[in-house]
Design an enzyme around this catalytic site. Structure first.
Site, PDB file in Angstrom:
ATOM      1  N   LYS A 121      35.804  39.652  37.645  1.00  0.00           N
ATOM      2  CA  LYS A 121      35.339  39.256  38.972  1.00  0.00           C
ATOM      3  C   LYS A 121      34.264  38.168  38.883  1.00  0.00           C
ATOM      4  CE  LYS A 121      38.120  41.447  41.616  1.00  0.00           C
ATOM      5  NZ  LYS A 121      39.054  40.692  42.492  1.00  0.00           N
ATOM      6  N   TYR A 128      36.293  44.738  33.991  1.00  0.00           N
ATOM      7  CA  TYR A 128      36.503  44.457  35.411  1.00  0.00           C
ATOM      8  C   TYR A 128      35.430  43.508  35.950  1.00  0.00           C
ATOM      9  CZ  TYR A 128      37.009  44.969  40.421  1.00  0.00           C
ATOM     10  OH  TYR A 128      37.155  44.705  41.765  1.00  0.00           O
TER      11      TYR A 128
END
Length: 272
Positions: free
Chosen positions: A174, A170
């Protein structure tokens, strides 16, 4: 004695009424909150999400409360890059000239360490959080460049600024979104197109429920002892960035809950 100087005039914000705003992940959370705030500002809305029934309900609710706001919905999975590429030509004429692009759809799946990472989950995060964002920008920026008008508002995260345990895939996605947004700003610097990244910290939406694959107990524990951000807080940041005068480009907003100082730096002191 000479009269004191006059105060400066009130700061003039920028009206986005009548502009077309396209939002992905619009059926819940930050996307839904942004739809409401941009409707309030008078934007025409293109709302995209997988859940068709929720999109239809949101469209009905917005048009009930803001009868003059035009809303077009598209039920699709943003992992379908071919469908994204076809969108600019498939939108009704009233919605083709997208002025505000908010590629908000994104997710985290699991908290496994790197040596136990589920590659299916990793691929879903990369496809949703990164490739769909690139595809949407590729699809709609040619029109913005031709019109010399537009605003890209990326939904980033504190995870774009910090790596942390249990978030390898994750945080990687990002970080990629943040780098892509910064590169886009370099590419578009000779135009009137603005580029903004908004990075929320601890925010309570469906995000954690999805991350823990439906385990609401684990999701609620993330926010135990703090007052987290809400989707409406981030929608307010979006509206702020979009309504600054055209010569002002808000490059980045990093927003924490008050009892937060970093991704996992949370002072859990509030009674439940």
């Amino acid at each position: 004695m000479a009269a004191p100087p006059m105060p400066p005039p009130p700061y003039a914000s920028y009206s986005i009424a009548g502009q077309v705003a396209l939002i992905t992940g619009a059926s819940a959370g930050i996307g839904e909150a942004c739809a409401w705030r941009l409707a309030e500002a008078g934007c025409k809305l293109v709302l995209i999400a997988r859940r068709e029934a929720r999109l239809a309900a949101l469209q009905h609710a917005i048009q009930h409360h803001y009868p003059g706001v035009a809303v077009h919905t598209v039920a699709m999975d943003v992992q379908d890059l071919e469908a994204i590429a076809a969108l600019p030509q498939q939108l009704p004429d009233e919605f083709k000239a997208v002025d505000i692009l908010l590629p908000n759809a994104g997710l985290a799946l699991g908290v496994a360490p790197v040596h136990e990472l589920d590659m299916g989950d990793a691929a879903t995060m990369v496809n949703t959080n990164v490739l769909s964002v690139m595809a949407l920008v590729r699809a709609f920026t040619p029109g913005m460049v031709a019109r010399n008008r537009g605003h890209l508002i990326f939904m980033s995260s504190i995870a774009a600024h910090e790596a942390y345990s249990g978030g390898s895939a994750y945080t990687a996605t990002k970080h990629a979104v943040d780098a892509f947004a910064n590169s886009a700003r370099h590419d578009l610097v000779g135009t009137d197109i603005r580029v903004t990244s908004i990075s929320p910290g601890a925010i309570k939406t469906e995000f954690s429920v999805v991350r823990f694959k439906g385990d609401e107990g684990k999701a609620d524990a993330v926010y135990e002892g703090i007052r987290p951000l809400l989707a409406s807080d981030i929608a307010d940041n979006v509206l702020y960035a979009a309504t600054r005068p055209p010569h002002v480009q808000v490059a980045e907003i990093l927003v924490f809950a008050t009892y937060q100082c970093s991704a996992k730096g949370l002072a859990r002191v509030l009674s439940q």
